[in-house]
Motif scaffolding. Sequence first.
Motif, PDB file in Angstrom:
ATOM      1  N   PRO A 118       1.700  -0.347 -12.806  1.00 59.58           N
ATOM      2  CA  PRO A 118       2.825   0.547 -13.093  1.00 59.58           C
ATOM      3  C   PRO A 118       3.637   0.919 -11.852  1.00 59.58           C
ATOM      4  O   PRO A 118       4.717   1.466 -11.987  1.00 59.58           O
ATOM      5  CB  PRO A 118       2.153   1.785 -13.697  1.00 59.58           C
ATOM      6  N   THR A 119       3.121   0.609 -10.663  1.00 59.83           N
ATOM      7  CA  THR A 119       3.907   0.906  -9.455  1.00 59.83           C
ATOM      8  C   THR A 119       4.574  -0.351  -8.897  1.00 59.83           C
ATOM      9  O   THR A 119       5.236  -0.282  -7.870  1.00 59.83           O
ATOM     10  CB  THR A 119       3.045   1.538  -8.342  1.00 59.83           C
ATOM     11  N   TYR A 120       4.386  -1.473  -9.552  1.00 59.37           N
ATOM     12  CA  TYR A 120       4.992  -2.739  -9.101  1.00 59.37           C
ATOM     13  C   TYR A 120       4.613  -3.008  -7.637  1.00 59.37           C
ATOM     14  O   TYR A 120       5.426  -3.505  -6.862  1.00 59.37           O
ATOM     15  CB  TYR A 120       6.518  -2.701  -9.247  1.00 59.37           C
ATOM     16  N   TYR A 176      -9.892   3.653  -1.073  1.00 58.54           N
ATOM     17  CA  TYR A 176      -9.049   4.719  -0.521  1.00 58.54           C
ATOM     18  C   TYR A 176      -9.538   4.961   0.896  1.00 58.54           C
ATOM     19  O   TYR A 176     -10.728   5.239   1.095  1.00 58.54           O
ATOM     20  CB  TYR A 176      -9.210   6.025  -1.300  1.00 58.54           C
ATOM     21  N   THR A 202       0.823  -1.219   0.000  1.00 59.24           N
ATOM     22  CA  THR A 202       0.000   0.000   0.000  1.00 59.24           C
ATOM     23  C   THR A 202       0.856   1.267   0.000  1.00 59.24           C
ATOM     24  O   THR A 202       0.361   2.338  -0.334  1.00 59.24           O
ATOM     25  CB  THR A 202      -0.929   0.052   1.228  1.00 59.24           C
ATOM     26  N   LYS A 203       2.125   1.130   0.336  1.00 66.84           N
ATOM     27  CA  LYS A 203       3.027   2.294   0.313  1.00 66.84           C
ATOM     28  C   LYS A 203       3.269   2.752  -1.124  1.00 66.84           C
ATOM     29  O   LYS A 203       3.541   3.922  -1.382  1.00 66.84           O
ATOM     30  CB  LYS A 203       4.382   1.940   0.931  1.00 66.84           C
ATOM     31  N   LYS A 204       3.231   1.794  -2.057  1.00 70.26           N
ATOM     32  CA  LYS A 204       3.535   2.123  -3.446  1.00 70.26           C
ATOM     33  C   LYS A 204       2.297   2.349  -4.308  1.00 70.26           C
ATOM     34  O   LYS A 204       2.349   3.061  -5.297  1.00 70.26           O
ATOM     35  CB  LYS A 204       4.393   1.012  -4.054  1.00 70.26           C
ATOM     36  N   CYS A 205       1.191   1.731  -3.926  1.00 69.56           N
ATOM     37  CA  CYS A 205      -0.026   1.818  -4.744  1.00 69.56           C
ATOM     38  C   CYS A 205      -0.499   3.269  -4.825  1.00 69.56           C
ATOM     39  O   CYS A 205      -0.569   3.956  -3.814  1.00 69.56           O
ATOM     40  CB  CYS A 205      -1.122   0.952  -4.138  1.00 69.56           C
ATOM     41  N   VAL A 206      -0.829   3.709  -6.060  1.00 71.23           N
ATOM     42  CA  VAL A 206      -1.374   5.058  -6.232  1.00 71.23           C
ATOM     43  C   VAL A 206      -2.875   5.028  -6.553  1.00 71.23           C
ATOM     44  O   VAL A 206      -3.474   6.058  -6.825  1.00 71.23           O
ATOM     45  CB  VAL A 206      -0.608   5.868  -7.306  1.00 71.23           C
ATOM     46  N   HIS A 243      -3.631  10.543   7.037  1.00 72.37           N
ATOM     47  CA  HIS A 243      -2.956   9.322   6.617  1.00 72.37           C
ATOM     48  C   HIS A 243      -3.884   8.610   5.639  1.00 72.37           C
ATOM     49  O   HIS A 243      -5.081   8.503   5.878  1.00 72.37           O
ATOM     50  CB  HIS A 243      -2.661   8.425   7.819  1.00 72.37           C
ATOM     51  N   MET A 244      -3.316   8.143   4.552  1.00 69.66           N
ATOM     52  CA  MET A 244      -4.150   7.502   3.537  1.00 69.66           C
ATOM     53  C   MET A 244      -3.609   6.123   3.225  1.00 69.66           C
ATOM     54  O   MET A 244      -2.399   5.946   3.080  1.00 69.66           O
ATOM     55  CB  MET A 244      -4.171   8.370   2.278  1.00 69.66           C
ATOM     56  N   ILE A 253      -4.241   3.100   0.358  1.00 68.91           N
ATOM     57  CA  ILE A 253      -4.909   2.771  -0.900  1.00 68.91           C
ATOM     58  C   ILE A 253      -4.739   1.273  -1.129  1.00 68.91           C
ATOM     59  O   ILE A 253      -3.626   0.761  -1.013  1.00 68.91           O
ATOM     60  CB  ILE A 253      -4.294   3.555  -2.071  1.00 68.91           C
ATOM     61  N   CYS A 311      -4.500   3.817  -9.174  1.00 67.10           N
ATOM     62  CA  CYS A 311      -4.763   4.296 -10.548  1.00 67.10           C
ATOM     63  C   CYS A 311      -5.806   3.473 -11.288  1.00 67.10           C
ATOM     64  O   CYS A 311      -6.254   3.866 -12.351  1.00 67.10           O
ATOM     65  CB  CYS A 311      -3.473   4.364 -11.347  1.00 67.10           C
TER      66      CYS A 311
END
Lengths: 736, 179
Positions: free
Chosen positions: B137-139, B40, B10-14, B50-51, B53, B16
């Motif tokens: 795209p964020t792996y 979200y 979840t640190k990398k997920c945007v 704090h979010m 995703i 999208c």
Amino acid sequence: MSLLSRRKFLKISGATIGTAAVASTLTSCFKPHHDSWSENPDDDKIEIIPTYCSICFWKCGVLGYVRNGKLWKLEGNPSDPLSNGRLCPRGTGGVGAHYDPDRLKSPLIRVSERGEEKWKEVTWDEALNFIADKMKKIKSEYGPQSLAFFSHGPGGTFLKHTFNAFGMKNIYAPSFAQCRGPREVGFELTFGEIIGSPERTDIENTRCMALIGSHLGENMHNSQVQEFSKAIENGASIIVVDPRFSIAAGKAKYYLPIKPGTDIALLLAWMNVLVTEGIYDKDYVSRNGYGFEQFASYIQQFTPEWAYPETGIEPELIRVSARELAKNKPASFVHPGRHTTWYGDDAQRSRAIALLNALLGNWNHRGAFFVPMKMSIPKYPYPEYPAMEYDKADNPNKKFPFVDESEGVTNGVREATITGKPYPIKAWFTYATNLIQTMPNHQETLRAIQNLDLLVVVDVIPSELAGYADVVLPETVYLERWDEMNTAPFKVPFVGIRQPVVKAPDDQKENWWIAKKLAEKLGLGHYYPWKNIEEYLRYRIESAGYNWDEFKKKGIIRGNKEPIYIEEGVPEEFLTASGKVEFYSTTLEELGFDPIPKYTKHETAAPGYFRLLFGRAPVHTFSMTQTNRILSDMMDENEVWINVDIANKYGMKTGDYIRLKNQDGVISNKVKVKATERIRTDCVYMVHGFGHTAKGLKGTYMKGASDSGLITKYVVDPLMGGTGMNMNFVTFEVEV
Amino acid sequence: MARYAMVIDTKKCVGCMDCVIACKTENNVPEGFNRDWITYETIGKNPDLHMEIRSERCNHCDNPPCVYTCPTGASHIHEPGGTILVTAEKCIGCKACIASCPYDARFVHPDGYVSKCTFCIHRVEKGELPACVSVCPTYCMHFGDLEDAESEVSKLLQSRKYHTLLPEAGTKPQIFYLT
């Protein structure tokens, strides 16, 4: 249980299943192979055809999968340096562009008043004859300078060629004055080079990146988002400056919820911290800086305490975030952003960003900026264009000294079309740009259109602008056509092919065909010595020493890796007037502009009004993709983000429909409220591109609100003519 | 025996939605339906927020109520891997599984059977990754076998903090969110 008896059971219990209504709409959606679909593709005939994407301007390499003759899915081409084999959500959903039921199907000629969207279908021959006759008439009455072309993306190449051959040089792209222009000007004045597209930011290797209003992850610039994720994985510090708690803000070590319109104050204060604490790159600045003494003495006054009442950012937060940037230099940078036309002093704001980067000594350093490499492909040897001995209409007497003439000032030529000065403009041609949604102030665009003798729109869907066109020409979507190749500058030089993955469903034509046929009708056929575009592309690729068949098969040819950082041997050099990094710009001073960026207070909201901000969603591009049924399934309307305390005060809650009214009394279409903690109390936010009013866009007609419709006020950047659009304020009409 | 699982950072997920779209095209999911979706979650008061995703889908539970409630055996555990699948030909569309799923991961396909995430078993069994994982795209998404201690997913769960969704439901979900 047999299939038949199962279906019979469903028919009986159909009412409780409640899917009948949905099923009946399926004929109009992207059901390419619904009837014969099996989960396992092993028994099907699958072809994989490489091309490159056009759902935004990033132009990633694509592998198009065709299953039993129909378009199935799109994946990134693993050998493409932009996508690394992974497309963004829009690119993946590009399938829906091919199956979009709202597409233009055949050429149209208008039969009633402009804007009434009434046409008759005509043949290509009739449409092109009509256009060619009008063009010749306008040219003979007003000269070739009275015809203008607006284009977005690589597909405009061939139409530009035809228009150049006709003697036209009033050729424009909104990407300058409505988007990237200020940034390019600010960086060029400072370092002597532009940022360009794709951006030359080295996010992947950074230790610290600051984003100012740039919402990576929501703007899905594919390579940048991929690199952003790697930076997070590497533990890089992210600093986000945004009135809205963006997706990127959620990843940030420091979030600075800035008061809109005060970015220059923050930038000056950040630079003040770097200079007064002596934590900038002193060696770099003394080696490469021009006018640093004046700059350093000027910057003394802009303390974090000075900036606090302007920006609303606590002085300590300004200090620690500045130190974080300094600590990680030169692998730290402030991102230049992309859509930078905000307040009319945008080129100067971009220059302040460039100067801050200069203090970090990071230009062309790994982890900050790289030197873009471009594949060199020889041009096709065309006959010379006729002499065009007139100035473009957009920028008389070079009123704006820093205009990229290849893109020009779209609002300048719109003004010329309205006033007839410096000379009358009588025809507009547009390619893949919906100027009504693209440019601020709809009324000005419509007034300009009323002065035209000819408006020709080339597009794939019947946009708002098409509703005013005399002739609408339906182009094939990018998955159905040959087009100019992609040689965008990036970390490695490469070239990408655009070739058809599937056939166009109706009477749509490829832009090269349209441009060539039009040239023939204008008596300019000799400007197209090639028979078809394959011959043109093949000539260029073979002249560069590559194999055409291999290019078609692989889709991407990569060049050799070359040095792209100072660390790899790139020389430290600056193409500015002084040959140095210009902390003080004599060029600007001589023209009467501020040699060092100055902070100006911008108008703030009247009581009961809120500044209107806009941005992107990851699943849509501009106003181009809302009828794509795969993408609209992800997001079919925009919302207006309102701080939850403000929403409560007005009795609004998430999901309510309201209208927005701007300072000039313009009222939006109804739009859903998103009451959220994720935005300041002095502004509201919407995703751009919704609120379509063109009736032919059935999938999106009147869904959400148009930000551009509410942008009646704009401030023009005196350096480069860009339209600052964040100058509008809205209030709420709660009864819908 | 293999135990397939997904580990999502979840640190990398945007958020999208590329995973949602890739699933739609890969599996021909009809308009109006999705097999996966984004949640979200924001906590706090502006500006101290704090979010998280999350890309969500069927949790391919180790203790799957949907399988237990299915009267025809359409919902079943597919081995190897323990993936929960629905055999369309056996499904009568009674929706008992939909009622029993605490994650709201299932829907009735317009053709009349219950549909949901399959972990792209047709790809996995050919050695490919699920469409959502391979497009991201964020792996941020990882797929593999938890029975294999050397797999990427096992190692991530050994080295990072994580949580699952509704663990109190007792379903033993096999999608893990790194925090």
